[in-house]
Enzyme design. Structure first.
Site, PDB file in Angstrom:
ATOM      1  N   LYS A   1       0.852  -1.190   0.000  1.00 44.16           N
ATOM      2  CA  LYS A   1       0.000   0.000   0.000  1.00 44.16           C
ATOM      3  C   LYS A   1       0.885   1.237   0.000  1.00 44.16           C
ATOM      4  O   LYS A   1       1.749   1.387   0.862  1.00 44.16           O
ATOM      5  CB  LYS A   1      -0.907   0.020   1.228  1.00 44.16           C
TER       6      LYS A   1
ATOM      7  N   ASP B   1      -3.407   4.326  -2.084  1.00 42.27           N
ATOM      8  CA  ASP B   1      -4.380   4.797  -1.097  1.00 42.27           C
ATOM      9  C   ASP B   1      -4.386   6.322  -1.068  1.00 42.27           C
ATOM     10  O   ASP B   1      -3.771   6.935  -0.201  1.00 42.27           O
ATOM     11  CB  ASP B   1      -3.969   4.199   0.268  1.00 42.27           C
TER      12      ASP B   1
ATOM     13  N   LYS C   1      -7.433   8.180  -1.540  1.00 42.33           N
ATOM     14  CA  LYS C   1      -8.752   8.622  -1.028  1.00 42.33           C
ATOM     15  C   LYS C   1      -9.288   9.857  -1.751  1.00 42.33           C
ATOM     16  O   LYS C   1      -9.503  10.916  -1.129  1.00 42.33           O
ATOM     17  CB  LYS C   1      -8.664   8.904   0.474  1.00 42.33           C
TER      18      LYS C   1
ATOM     19  N   ASP D   1     -13.681  14.761  -4.807  1.00 45.40           N
ATOM     20  CA  ASP D   1     -13.771  16.044  -5.515  1.00 45.40           C
ATOM     21  C   ASP D   1     -15.003  15.986  -6.411  1.00 45.40           C
ATOM     22  O   ASP D   1     -15.786  15.038  -6.318  1.00 45.40           O
ATOM     23  CB  ASP D   1     -12.472  16.276  -6.321  1.00 45.40           C
TER      24      ASP D   1
ATOM     25  N   THR E   1     -12.165   5.968  10.498  1.00 48.97           N
ATOM     26  CA  THR E   1     -12.268   5.462  11.879  1.00 48.97           C
ATOM     27  C   THR E   1     -11.833   6.530  12.890  1.00 48.97           C
ATOM     28  O   THR E   1     -12.093   6.396  14.076  1.00 48.97           O
ATOM     29  CB  THR E   1     -11.421   4.182  12.075  1.00 48.97           C
TER      30      THR E   1
ATOM     31  N   ARG F   1       2.926  -1.356  10.715  1.00 48.84           N
ATOM     32  CA  ARG F   1       4.037  -1.468  11.661  1.00 48.84           C
ATOM     33  C   ARG F   1       4.369  -2.876  12.155  1.00 48.84           C
ATOM     34  O   ARG F   1       5.552  -3.171  12.343  1.00 48.84           O
ATOM     35  CB  ARG F   1       3.808  -0.501  12.826  1.00 48.84           C
TER      36      ARG F   1
HETATM   37  O1  C5P Z   1       0.901   0.408  11.152  1.00 43.93           O
HETATM   38  P1  C5P Z   1      -0.521  -0.025  11.038  1.00 43.93           P
HETATM   39  O2  C5P Z   1      -0.701  -1.532  10.885  1.00 43.93           O
HETATM   40  O3  C5P Z   1      -1.402   0.532  12.128  1.00 43.93           O
HETATM   41  O4  C5P Z   1      -0.982   0.613   9.654  1.00 43.93           O
HETATM   42  C1  C5P Z   1      -2.303   0.546   9.200  1.00 43.93           C
HETATM   43  C2  C5P Z   1      -2.423   1.252   7.884  1.00 43.93           C
HETATM   44  O5  C5P Z   1      -3.803   1.290   7.539  1.00 43.93           O
HETATM   45  C3  C5P Z   1      -1.946   2.694   7.887  1.00 43.93           C
HETATM   46  O6  C5P Z   1      -1.457   2.994   6.574  1.00 43.93           O
HETATM   47  C4  C5P Z   1      -3.204   3.469   8.186  1.00 43.93           C
HETATM   48  O7  C5P Z   1      -3.166   4.787   7.660  1.00 43.93           O
HETATM   49  C5  C5P Z   1      -4.254   2.638   7.454  1.00 43.93           C
HETATM   50  N1  C5P Z   1      -5.612   2.781   7.965  1.00 43.93           N
HETATM   51  C6  C5P Z   1      -5.967   2.498   9.275  1.00 43.93           C
HETATM   52  N2  C5P Z   1      -7.258   2.664   9.682  1.00 43.93           N
HETATM   53  C7  C5P Z   1      -8.189   3.064   8.814  1.00 43.93           C
HETATM   54  C8  C5P Z   1      -7.868   3.342   7.490  1.00 43.93           C
HETATM   55  C9  C5P Z   1      -6.543   3.185   7.092  1.00 43.93           C
HETATM   56  O8  C5P Z   1      -5.128   2.111  10.079  1.00 43.93           O
HETATM   57  N3  C5P Z   1      -9.439   3.161   9.205  1.00 43.93           N
END
Ligand code: C5P
Length: 232
Positions: free
Chosen positions: A32, A59, A61, A64, A119, A211
């Site tokens: 991603k 990603d 998003k 417009d 979220t 992460r």
């Molecule tokens: O590091 P981590 O596993 O928390 O990363 C989750 C990824 O998913 C990040 O790129 C975050 O921006 C994205 N994301 C999220 N929650 C959402 C939408 C996207 O954690 N509701």
């Protein structure tokens, strides 16, 4: 439909992302690319990662007017990404225009999914600032249905919402779910999390993992563990 693990490459430069991807020699994860990396490095980064053999979820998003989204999606489609997204709040007209822009002359197109409510938006903020009075669950499901009716393939949602989305929009409507953590891992700033195995059980189609893989002592092993737990 192929279930897969998508690795969120939340890095701010191409040096960092390549140092990370260089560790993967025998497997090429679906990655991603978010706004941070895309705005830092531009469309070239998409082409370079694609050339290395990875599938790409771009990603960005989009949100417009329909004509602008249609033309922008045409550009993203020409980058040969595998998945991209937009905000369902842009209305059905915008989502239909996005599908049109994304569709190539041969009729194929990348998977297009919608963000319903972020979220990070609480029900309270939604009511007070956005003047949306329905319960947040109802808003999420309604936006998912709007996305389906506009011809989109699925939504980004919490793993906790995936089963409900499938009930409402059909088993083949794709759920892409972030907020995934190993049972024995750090949660970090995520609040409502699931393990890859739990996400599989409740029917997520794709999990987005950042992460737990990018910051792991052995990212390749962490990625393979995700795949083993989620895909089996
Ligand atoms: O590091 P981590 O596993 O928390 O990363 C989750 C990824 O998913 C990040 O790129 C975050 O921006 C994205 N994301 C999220 N929650 C959402 C939408 C996207 O954690 N509701």
């Amino acid at each position: 439909m192929g279930k897969d693990v998508i690795v969120a490459c939340d890095f701010s430069s191409k040096e960092e992302v390549f140092a990370f991807l260089d560790k993967f020699t025998d497997v090429k994860p679906f990655v991603k690319i978010g706004m941070e990396l895309y705005y830092a490095e531009g469309p070239e980064i998409v082409k370079e990662i694609k050339k290395r053999g990875h599938k790409i979820f771009l990603d960005l998003k989009l949100h417009d007017i329909p004509n602008t989204v249609m033309k922008s999606m045409r550009v993203l489609s020409s980058l040969d990404v595998d998945m991209t997204n937009l905000h369902a709040a842009g209305t059905a007209a915008m989502m239909e225009a996005a599908v049109k822009g994304l569709t190539k002359p041969d009729g194929t197109r990348p998977i297009l999914i919608a963000v319903t409510q972020l979220t990070s938006t609480s029900e309270e903020r939604m009511k007070e600032e956005l003047l949306i009075n329905a319960p947040i669950d109802e808003v999420v499901m309604h936006y998912a249905l709007n996305a389906k009716n506009a011809g989109l393939d699925g939504v980004v949602c919490s793993p906790l919402e995936a089963a409900k989305v499938h009930d409402k929009c059909g088993a083949d409507f794709i759920t892409v779910t972030p907020g995934v953590r190993f049972a024995d891992g750090e949660i970090g700033d995520q609040v409502r999390v699931m393990t890859p195995a739990q996400a599989k059980e409740i029917g997520s189609d794709y999990i987005v993992v950042g992460r737990p893989v990018t910051q792991a002592a052995d990212p390749v092993a962490a990625y393979k563990r995700c795949v083993a737990e989620f895909v089996g």
